[in-house]
Structure formats: structure tokens, C-alpha cells
Design an enzyme around this catalytic site. Structure first.
Site: not given
Lengths: 408, 83
Positions: A163, A330, A392
């Protein structure tokens, strides 16, 4: 003398907009791109939540062969790259005369693999898989296709860093241009959104189960978050040396001034605090900045219980309590995974350009760590000139980028 | 003599799959050049034949097929074989 590295073009195709203009509107108005894919329930998925975006119709844009070799995420990346090159003012003639490279983040191409295996099992004849399957299936599907479509002649490979793939792609592009090995690189990240791509992830019960209210499912930093929402698309950032941009008379959108990275050296899926903290600190050192120079942090925060908690701790340890604005886009897009590190540079740079910070949706009640952060829940009108973006990934790979408004 | 309906079906499928003007598909025209096929596309030809004419072949079966008429004859013979 190291080259300065600037951004001269950006393109985006995501669940909150099919181009920059639509995305700015969604960010400003706090619009969620999350919905339900009912087919996933038929297949026994724990969660049918996903970013909702349709595949672009590329007939008329690309010939049959080029479309045949392009994976789903390759389509998104193609649209985003077309928009980015257009903004950068880079045309076919420039690409023919210069060594422009491509570094794109991608870490899976599940759907064509599944289709191919289905055909082989049923037909016992590998030719019936068709000619496009191999070029859609390989992890480097995006870079191998876009380099051919756009006739790119510089560096050409895919970055697979879970990711953090899209963020590392920009970081590596930054280093190559800084060192003088390349003058311009198409950087970005792409993520498939089809059901198959997240089946095994769903099996880990990592996804939110708030199917009754999709818009409230992705709630980074909120005390009652219960998992991430998978999403995807394509995001492209054209990185270029300042000298090259100046020579071409290109409009400079921002400057990349710092890249930090680290590996947790720990658990394969459970994040820690130390790894992200070292990534943040390295980015600041690389940019020669103090924590107080950062005005906004676009957090990795995916809405998982432990991930958000540990990132909040890492931010507080480096930046102190209630320091820069912190949000996770997000909350609107869901987790765009391999693409996220690149798309969040596009989102954040657009916000810096337009002078606002989008709300962290669904942040209703802080937990012990997020209560120490400065998380806006409404759109903030503010001019800021420097931001940091975290990404991350599984395996403990961490990437932090620092972007600044350009001043000659 | 290949059945006109079979020729019509072949022409339509080829024009659709390879995005070629159906008017360019003529019996004496060269198949590879007209459809702009390369070696990779022959794999898609294998898929097209299997899906539309019900038999499987290998890419090397195309050796010797130069014109659309050759292709009509080839498909016709294989369809008749399988009856």
C-alpha cells in the site's frame, strides 16, 4: 549539485472523480465515493463495501491491440496519465525526442489471472486464454503498457511496495531526477477494483462491515472505526527537473523536497510505531525541515483499529500534540492501496493549490491517540505551502513524501 | 463451394474482433495484412474460432492460409469434419 524536482502535471481517475476538476469538487464538499457491490455478497464476502467507479470506455482512444493488453487498473492509469501529460504540456514530439521514464506503483493484477486459470481448467488449452492475458496479468502490466502506448524511452519498471507502492514510485522518481539520471518521469499508482482483487483480503476480516451506511464506513481515526474499505483507480504525477521544466516553459505545480522510508522489520500485517516514525523523521531530514514547517499531513490512516492508532502515536511523537492539520482522504475514497500513495499526492497538491483542507469524514469520537491530533471534520479554508503524505504497507514498508509550493 | 451464410458469419466475426471495415474482407484479399494481424493476434484467432465455430486449433494451423478464401475453406472443412 542536486537537481530540484518539480511536479508539472497531475491526473486522477478515482471514485471521487474522473479528473482533477471533479476531484476538487468532491474533496471540497466532502463527498464519499464508497458504495456496495452486491455481487460480493453472492460470493460470500464479509463486506461488499468498495469504492465505486466505472471502467472507462477507451474505444476510440486506443486501438484494439492496446486495449486488449491493458488490465483494469491500466485503463485507469492510462486516463490519469493522459490528463497529467496534457497538463504538463508534454506531447508526442517531446516524448520522441527525450528520454521520459515511467515508475508506477502496482502490486497485483488478479482478475486476468483468475480468468486465465478458469479457461485453462475448463478447456485444457492455453491458447484459449487469448493474447492479452499475459500482458494484463503481470505485476508490471501498467508500466509495460503505458510505456508502449506513450512511447516512453527512459526508465521503465513497476514499484511493488504494497500500500506504499504509489508513494515509493514518486520517491524513487524524485531520487532519479535529483541525481540527474533522468529529466522527467511519469510516476503514479494504480489499483484494480474488481471483486477478485480483494477476496483474500476480505478473508482476513480487514474490511469495515458497516454496509448499512457506506458513506460512514471509512472513518479514519474515529474511535468506532471497524476496518478499511477497498477502493482503487489511477493517479499520475509528472516529475521533472526544474531545469527541464524551465526550459520548456512549463507551469510548475509544486516541488518534491523530501522522501523518507523505512521498514518495520516486524510483523507482516500488524503495524508498529517505530517504522512510520523513522520514515517521517527521514523525510524531514531529507527536506531539511523542522516538524513545525509542515502545515498539513495527509495520513495513511485507513480506518483500521491498530493502524490508525499507531500512526497517530508516530505523528504525535514527531510533531507534538495538536500540531499540523491531519486528515485521511481515505475517509472519502476508501483505501486505494497500490494507488493511494500517488493519489494522495494529487489530492493534497490540489488542496494546497486551491487553499483548503478537505474534511476527515466520520471523525465523530476520538480515541486516546487521535484526540492528540488536529483533525478537521469540516472543510478548512487555509493557505498552506508545505505538506507531508504518509503511505504504509504490508510487510512494514513505509514511505513519506514532503511537497512544497514552488518558489524559484 | 463454401456456404454463403458461413462466409457471412466469418466476415462479421473477423470484422468485429479485429475492428476492420467488413468491406475490406474480400476472398482474394490477404488475411494477415487486411486484418493487421501479428503473431500475437493469431492466438486471438484461435479463441475466435473456438467460440464461434466450435472447434479448437493451434496457431500453426494458420500456416498456408494466405487469403480470406483460404480461411473460408479451412473453416468449412473443419466444420464439416466435426459434423
Amino acid at each position: 549539485m542536486m537537481n530540484r524536482v518539480v511536479i508539472t502535471g497531475m491526473g486522477i481517475y478515482s471514485c471521487i472523480g474522473k479528473n482533477k476538476e471533479e476531484v476538487v469538487s468532491s474533496l471540497y464538499n466532502g463527498v464519499s465515493g464508497i458504495g456496495i457491490d452486491p455481487v460480493r455478497k453472492e460470493y460470500g464476502y464479509n463486506s461488499a463495501l468498495t469504492g465505486i467507479l466505472e471502467r472507462p470506455d477507451l474505444k476510440g482512444c486506443l486501438d484494439r491491440k492496446k486495449r486488449n493488453y491493458l488490465s483494469e487498473q491500466g485503463m485507469y492509469a492510462y486516463v490519469a496519465t493522459t490528463e497529467a501529460l496534457q497538463q504538463a504540456g508534454i506531447d508526442e514530439d517531446f516524448l520522441e525526442k527525450n528520454e521520459v521514464g515511467i515508475l508506477y506503483g502496482n502490486d497485483s493484477s488478479t482478475e486476468p489471472v483468475i480468468h486465465a486459470v478458469d479457461v485453462i481448467r475448463e478447456k485444457r488449452n492455453t491458447a484459449l486464454v487469448g493474447s492479452g492475458s499475459i500482458f494484463q496479468s503481470m505485476n508490471s502490466t501498467v508500466t509495460m503498457n503505458l510505456s508502449v502506448i506513450f512511447k516512453l524511452r527512459g526508465i521503465n519498471f513497476t514499484i511493488s511496495g504494497a500500500c506504499a507502492s504509489g508513494s515509493h514510485a514518486i520517491g524513487m522518481g524524485f531520487l532519479l531526477i535529483q541525481s540527474g539520471l533522468q529529466e522527467a518521469i511519469v510516476c503514479g499508482g494504480a489499483q484494480e477494483v474488481n471483486m477478485y482483487s480483494v477476496g483474500s483480503f476480505d478473508g482476513l476480516s480487514a474490511f469495515s462491515s458497516r454496509e448499512d451506511n457506506p458513506g460512514a464506513a471509512s472513518r479514519p481515526f474515529d474511535k468506532n472505526r471497524d476496518g478499511l474499505v477497498p477502493s482503487g483507480g489511477g493517479a499520475t504525477v509528472i516529475l521533472e527537473s526544474y531545469e527541464s521544466a524551465k526550459r520548456r516553459g512549463a507551469t510548475i505545480l509544486a516541488e518534491v523536497i523530501g522522501y523518507g522510508f523505512s521498514s518495520n522489520g516486524d510483523h507482516i500485517s500488524v503495524p508498529n510505531i517505530d517504522g512510520p516514525k523513522r520514515s517521517l523523521e527521514m523525510a524531514l531530514r531529507n527536506a531539511s525541515l523542522l516538524p513545525s514547517d509542515i502545515r498539513y499531513i495527509n495520513a495513511h490512516a485507513t480506518s483500521t483499529p491498530l493502524g490508525d492508532l499507531n500512526e497517530a502515536h508516530a505523528i504525535v511523537q514527531v510533531f507534538g500534540e495538536k500540531s499540523p492539520y491531519v486528515t485521511s482522504t481515505k475517509s472519502m475514497t476508501g483505501h486505494e492501496m497500490w494507488m493511494a500513495g500517488a493519489s494522495e499526492i494529487v489530492y493534497s497538491t490540489l488542496m494546497m493549490e486551491k487553499g483548503f483542507i478537505a474534511p476527515n469524514l466520520n471523525f465523530e469520537e476520538p480515541d486516546e491517540a487521535s484526540s492528540l491530533l488536529n483533525i478537521p471534520t469540516k472543510t478548512i479554508e487555509t493557505e498552506f505551502d508545505t505538506y507531508l503524505s504518509n503511505s504504509f504497507g504490508f510487510g512494514g514498508t513505509n514511505s513519506s513524501l514532503i511537497i512544497k509550493k514552488f518558489t524559484p | 463451394m463454401v456456404d454463403a451464410a458461413l462466409i457471412q458469419k466469418i466476415n462479421e466475426k473477423l470484422a468485429e474482433e479485429f475492428e476492420t471495415d467488413i468491406e475490406l474482407i474480400q476472398p482474394d484479399a490477404p488475411l494477415m495484412q487486411t486484418l493487421e494481424l501479428d503473431s500475437l493476434d493469431l492466438v486471438d484467432m484461435v479463441v475466435l474460432v473456438e467460440q464461434n465455430f466450435g472447434f479448437t486449433l493451434k496457431a500453426q494451423d494458420f500456416i498456408g492460409i494466405k487469403t480470406f478464401q483460404d480461411f473460408y475453406d479451412f473453416i468449412d472443412s473443419r466444420v464439416n469434419e466435426s459434423k
